[in-house]
Motif scaffolding. Structure first.
Motif, short mmCIF file in Angstrom:
data_model
loop_
_atom_site.label_atom_id
_atom_site.label_comp_id
_atom_site.label_asym_id
_atom_site.label_seq_id
_atom_site.Cartn_x
_atom_site.Cartn_y
_atom_site.Cartn_z
N LEU A 3 25.03 48.46 -10.67
CA LEU A 3 25.06 47.86 -12.00
C LEU A 3 24.42 46.48 -11.89
O LEU A 3 24.83 45.67 -11.05
CB LEU A 3 26.49 47.71 -12.50
N VAL A 4 23.41 46.22 -12.71
CA VAL A 4 22.68 44.95 -12.65
C VAL A 4 22.86 44.21 -13.97
O VAL A 4 22.28 44.60 -14.99
CB VAL A 4 21.19 45.18 -12.37
N PRO A 5 23.67 43.16 -14.01
CA PRO A 5 23.87 42.41 -15.25
C PRO A 5 22.63 41.62 -15.64
O PRO A 5 21.90 41.14 -14.77
CB PRO A 5 25.04 41.48 -14.93
N VAL A 6 22.41 41.49 -16.94
CA VAL A 6 21.31 40.64 -17.42
C VAL A 6 21.61 39.20 -16.99
O VAL A 6 22.66 38.66 -17.33
CB VAL A 6 21.18 40.72 -18.95
N PRO A 7 20.71 38.58 -16.24
CA PRO A 7 20.98 37.20 -15.79
C PRO A 7 20.77 36.18 -16.88
O PRO A 7 19.98 36.40 -17.82
CB PRO A 7 19.96 37.02 -14.65
N VAL A 8 21.46 35.07 -16.79
CA VAL A 8 21.24 33.94 -17.69
C VAL A 8 20.60 32.81 -16.88
O VAL A 8 20.73 32.75 -15.65
CB VAL A 8 22.54 33.45 -18.35
N HIS A 9 19.93 31.93 -17.57
CA HIS A 9 19.32 30.79 -16.89
C HIS A 9 20.43 29.89 -16.33
O HIS A 9 21.48 29.74 -16.97
CB HIS A 9 18.45 30.00 -17.87
N PRO A 10 20.22 29.31 -15.14
CA PRO A 10 21.26 28.46 -14.53
C PRO A 10 21.79 27.37 -15.45
O PRO A 10 22.99 27.07 -15.45
CB PRO A 10 20.54 27.86 -13.32
N SER A 11 20.93 26.77 -16.26
CA SER A 11 21.38 25.70 -17.15
C SER A 11 22.32 26.25 -18.23
O SER A 11 23.29 25.59 -18.61
CB SER A 11 20.19 25.02 -17.81
N ARG A 12 22.04 27.45 -18.71
CA ARG A 12 22.90 28.05 -19.72
C ARG A 12 24.24 28.48 -19.12
O ARG A 12 25.28 28.37 -19.75
CB ARG A 12 22.19 29.24 -20.37
N LYS A 13 24.18 28.94 -17.87
CA LYS A 13 25.43 29.33 -17.20
C LYS A 13 26.31 28.10 -16.97
O LYS A 13 27.53 28.16 -17.11
CB LYS A 13 25.13 30.04 -15.89
N ARG A 14 25.70 26.98 -16.61
CA ARG A 14 26.48 25.75 -16.42
C ARG A 14 27.11 25.31 -17.74
O ARG A 14 28.26 24.87 -17.77
CB ARG A 14 25.58 24.64 -15.87
N GLN A 15 26.37 25.44 -18.81
CA GLN A 15 26.87 25.04 -20.12
C GLN A 15 28.02 25.93 -20.57
O GLN A 15 29.04 25.46 -21.08
CB GLN A 15 25.74 25.08 -21.14
N ARG A 16 27.86 27.24 -20.38
CA ARG A 16 28.85 28.20 -20.85
C ARG A 16 29.99 28.38 -19.86
O ARG A 16 31.12 28.70 -20.23
CB ARG A 16 28.16 29.54 -21.12
N GLY A 17 29.67 28.22 -18.58
CA GLY A 17 30.67 28.37 -17.54
C GLY A 17 30.70 29.73 -16.88
O GLY A 17 31.35 29.92 -15.85
N TYR A 18 29.99 30.69 -17.43
CA TYR A 18 29.97 32.06 -16.89
C TYR A 18 28.85 32.84 -17.54
O TYR A 18 28.27 32.43 -18.54
CB TYR A 18 31.31 32.75 -17.13
N ASN A 19 28.57 33.98 -16.93
CA ASN A 19 27.61 34.94 -17.49
C ASN A 19 28.41 36.13 -18.00
O ASN A 19 29.00 36.86 -17.20
CB ASN A 19 26.60 35.37 -16.43
N GLN A 20 28.46 36.33 -19.31
CA GLN A 20 29.30 37.39 -19.87
C GLN A 20 28.86 38.78 -19.42
O GLN A 20 29.70 39.67 -19.23
CB GLN A 20 29.31 37.31 -21.41
N ALA A 21 27.56 38.99 -19.18
CA ALA A 21 27.08 40.29 -18.71
C ALA A 21 27.59 40.57 -17.29
O ALA A 21 27.92 41.71 -16.95
CB ALA A 21 25.56 40.35 -18.75
N GLN A 22 27.67 39.52 -16.48
CA GLN A 22 28.18 39.68 -15.12
C GLN A 22 29.67 40.02 -15.14
O GLN A 22 30.13 40.86 -14.36
CB GLN A 22 27.92 38.41 -14.32
#
Length: 257
Positions: A143-162
């Motif tokens: 299963l390969v989650p859609v990645p988010v950009h590192p800056s967006r992950k820092r802002q949100r705190g997590y990757n919801q797809a992951q």
């Protein structure tokens, strides 16, 4: 397994209501400080093993048959494919989703932007129940989650797809590979763009982090599927790395543009 014509499966109540895995002491403490919330009504769950309020179970509506044989969108009439899939060619082989986006929009918004990471457990159960048979039939290796950009992950705190991918993995046993493909370009939110803009927005957005990906069949995991632009962009990059078969599974699916 997939009783989807009525939009509700009786099996789901037994499958999705309680968490059977034993809790560790740290989890008791964490839940006491930060109690889980129902992904449907966002109310605090009364019992710690619940994933959703019992009264909310009957409010849940899954994607109903008939659906497009390519992307999985709900259809009206007797067509085998939706307008999008008849008019355009997708790079992935096939895909499916659990909810119609309109039915789950607020819940997904809280999950994605409101910090409700605990929703992932319930959403992952839904995906495993409704799509698990299909994943087995596809002979998925990862299963390969859609990645988010590192800056967006820092802002949100997590990757919801992951988070979704990990939850699906928990109930299907299919491993998660978040290390295969990276997001190298910070793109504008897709929801603000039309179809052509979405495709241009995603040019060179992804890159492979390994020179040789030794996988033949993978499923891309995402929270929302609308036009398929993100899945197609990722599929092209994965094909270039040697992945032969690419499918997708999403929590919700929109009507497209």
């Amino acid at each position: 397994m997939e009783q989807r014509k009525s939009g509700y499966s009786p099996e789901f109540e037994k499958f999705g209501m309680m968490e059977k895995k034993p809790f560790r002491c740290i989890e008791w403490i964490w839940d006491a400080l930060f109690p889980r919330r129902c992904p449907v009504c966002d109310g605090i769950l009364r019992f710690r093993r619940e994933c959703v309020c019992p009264e909310c179970l009957e409010k849940i509506k899954f994607v109903k048959e008939p659906v497009c044989m390519k992307c999985g969108k709900e259809l009206e009439g007797e067509d085998e494919y939706c307008y999008d899939c008849r008019e355009g060619k997708h790079r992935y082989i096939q895909g499916a989703a659990v909810f119609a986006y309109q039915e789950a929009a607020m819940s997904i918004y809280r999950f994605k932007y409101g910090g409700r990471q605990e929703y992932a457990l319930f959403f992952g159960r839904c995906m495993a129940l409704l799509l698990g048979e299909r994943l087995r039939r596809w002979r998925v290796q990862a299963l390969v989650p859609v990645p988010v950009h590192p800056s967006r992950k820092r802002q949100r705190g997590y990757n919801q797809a992951q988070l979704l991918a990990k939850a699906v993995s928990r109930y299907t046993g299919i491993p998660v590979r978040s290390d295969i493909i990276l997001r190298q370009k910070k793109t504008a939110p897709q929801k603000e763009l039309d179809r052509e803009q979405r495709q241009n927005n995603l040019k060179k957005a992804f890159k492979i982090s390994e020179n040789d990906v030794k996988l033949d069949t993978i499923v891309i995991i995402d929270d929302i599927y609308t036009t398929g632009s993100t899945i197609d962009a990722m599929t092209a990059v994965l094909h270039s790395a040697g992945v032969g078969k690419v499918y997708y599974a999403a929590l919700a699916i929109g009507n497209g543009l």
